[in-house]
Design an enzyme around this catalytic site. Structure first.
Site, short mmCIF file in Angstrom:
data_model
loop_
_atom_site.label_atom_id
_atom_site.label_comp_id
_atom_site.label_asym_id
_atom_site.label_seq_id
_atom_site.Cartn_x
_atom_site.Cartn_y
_atom_site.Cartn_z
N SER A 27 0.93 -1.09 0.00
CA SER A 27 0.10 0.11 -0.11
C SER A 27 0.87 1.21 0.17
CB SER A 27 -0.94 0.07 1.22
OG SER A 27 0.03 -0.05 2.46
N LYS A 28 0.34 2.42 0.06
CA LYS A 28 1.21 3.54 -0.02
C LYS A 28 1.95 3.77 0.99
CE LYS A 28 -2.13 6.89 -2.40
NZ LYS A 28 -2.79 8.02 -2.23
N ARG A 29 1.59 3.47 2.23
CA ARG A 29 2.38 3.31 3.38
C ARG A 29 3.92 2.35 3.13
NH1 ARG A 29 1.82 -1.14 7.33
NH2 ARG A 29 -0.12 -2.26 6.58
#
Length: 471
Positions: A238-240
């Site tokens: 994911s983005k994180r």
């Protein structure tokens, strides 16, 4: 057989790093075998697809150098073709119009779940011939009730699905637009795609696509389903974890070759080699050698690789990217040394071009902040006399070169019976504001005579004020 691969993103968001890995593997497979690489934009989801997303995909592919031989093709330009194929399937008895409402489908699934059955369409409209007033039908593929469908996958090996577990797939929506499954099968056949390389989240879809191909009389392409990329914690990327828009990596100062090098190693290897040029990737890559297990995305490894590329690239090749990054952090490259010289002197300390630009900020401004801790440690009254002598020496120094600067500093150190570092570090703090920089002689050369003298003057004032405060 001439190999033809494709990358077929949906323009419903940005091009993230996981999709780029799929594009790269498809591109490399085509390039390795001297084949053709097709770019297709699957924009049939008209509610979520945007022109901005499509443009971002094209920009990301171009930045990475993943050039396409055909396309970009857009599915929205092929609606007549899909409608004609759907009519063909209905006429031949391989598809039918389904008039079930959403409420009826929801009720059907609730009852199936309550019985402990696998939720699936039960085929109740298969033999229906009369339209239903007020309902725009979907078109469903008539899936075989018995038997199996087998996929000989280049990465996963042979995978078998029981037909009884696959329901009748919707291929046209009520508004006549094709579903993902129908558009993919039609496009791959019409465009002559021989190898479909995609994520293994599509593996069960492939069983359905084979049924569609059989019903339409299409040849089956060769499939290679790549395992997912996971975050460092083992969860879905994911983005994180770093699954950013690939253009964000450009914004942050990554080199496209480094990004490709990192991604090719997520699921493929060649011995213990870590750094690959694009030409080496093309020469060595074959999707049959891809790993069947998931890989973990490691941002630190990407940064390390990017640094390797920064350190070994021709300075002239890095200069445009550095100038771009200077603009992003508010540096005017005309107010200091030529950016190429900065690359040559500073690149070994930078993991990204953004870091390289920021580390050289003091070369392009007249006013720099002093790191208080470094100043207290190094700008002390004991070095005032030596710094004053050095300032005088720098005033007369000709030419202004790193070699001359080093000699002048050494002479002053010898005169005052100091080790070179005892004068070098105070000069570094005075001219850069910090205690860390490339070699001090090269740094002072790039700062320039005028700024160096002004900063030494400011450092001497700092020392005097510190001495006065101490009483």
């Amino acid at each position: 057989m001439s190999i033809k691969t494709r990358f077929a993103p949906s323009p419903t968001g940005y091009l993230h790093i996981g999709s780029v890995r799929t594009a790269l593997f498809s591109w490399l497979q085509a390039r390795h075998y001297g084949g053709t690489f097709v770019l297709r934009i699957e924009d049939t989801d008209q509610e979520r697809s945007t022109r901005e997303s499509a443009d971002a995909i094209l920009a990301g592919m171009s930045w990475l150098g993943l050039n396409w031989d055909e396309g970009p093709h857009y599915q929205t330009e092929r609606f007549d073709r899909y409608a004609g194929l759907a009519e063909q399937l209905v006429a031949e008895g391989n598809a039918y119009r389904c008039y079930c409402t959403k409420e009826e489908l929801d009720e059907m699934r609730e009852q199936q779940v309550a019985r402990g059955d696998n939720p699936r369409y039960d085929g109740r409209c298969r033999e229906r011939s009369e339209p239903r007033e007020g309902v725009n039908p979907v078109v469903r593929l008539r899936t075989p009730d018995t038997g199996t469908v087998e996929i000989d996958d280049l990465v996963r090996g042979r995978v078998t699905y029981e037909n009884e577990l696959l329901d009748d797939l919707v291929i046209l929506r009520p508004d006549g637009t094709p579903t993902f499954h129908f558009g993919v099968v039609a496009d791959d056949a019409d465009m002559g795609i021989t190898h479909v390389i995609r994520g293994d989240d599509h593996l069960n879809n492939t069983a359905r696509h084979i049924h569609l191909q059989n019903a339409l009389g299409f040849d089956h392409p060769v499939y290679a389903h790549l395992p997912m990329i996971l975050g460092e914690d083992g969860s879905r990327l994911s983005k994180r974890h770093g699954a950013l828009n690939v253009l964000e990596y450009r914004e942050q100062g990554y080199l496209p070759e480094a990004v490709l090098n990192y991604l090719v190693r997520l699921g493929w290897s060649h011995g213990d080699q870590e750094v690959f040029s694009v030409d080496e990737m093309i020469e060595l890559f074959d999707v049959e050698d891809a790993n069947a297990s998931a890989s973990k995305f490691n941002p630190e490894k990407l940064r390390w690789l990017n640094q390797q590329y920064i350190m070994t690239a021709a300075p002239l090749d890095l200069t445009p990217g550095l100038v771009e990054q200077m603009g992003k952090v508010g540096i005017d490259p005309s107010r200091g040394p030529a950016p190429q010289r900065v690359v040559e002197a500073y690149r070994e300390r930078a993991e990204t071009l953004r870091e390289l630009a920021m580390s050289a900020e003091y070369l392009y401004t007249d006013n720099i902040p002093l790191d208080e801790k470094a100043a207290k440690k190094n700008l002390r009254p004991v070095v005032k006399e030596a710094l004053t002598s050095l300032r005088d020496a720098f005033t007369e120094l000709e030419p202004w070169t790193a070699e001359g600067i080093h000699r002048a500093m050494q002479d002053v150190a010898d005169k005052h019976e100091l080790k070179f570092g005892k004068i070098g570090q105070p000069v570094r703090v005075a001219v850069t504001g910090t205690g860390v920089s490339p070699p001090i002689d090269a740094t002072v050369e790039l700062v320039g005579r005028e700024r160096t003298l002004a900063r030494l003057d400011a450092a001497l004032v700092y020392i005097e004020e510190r001495a006065a405060a101490a009483g």
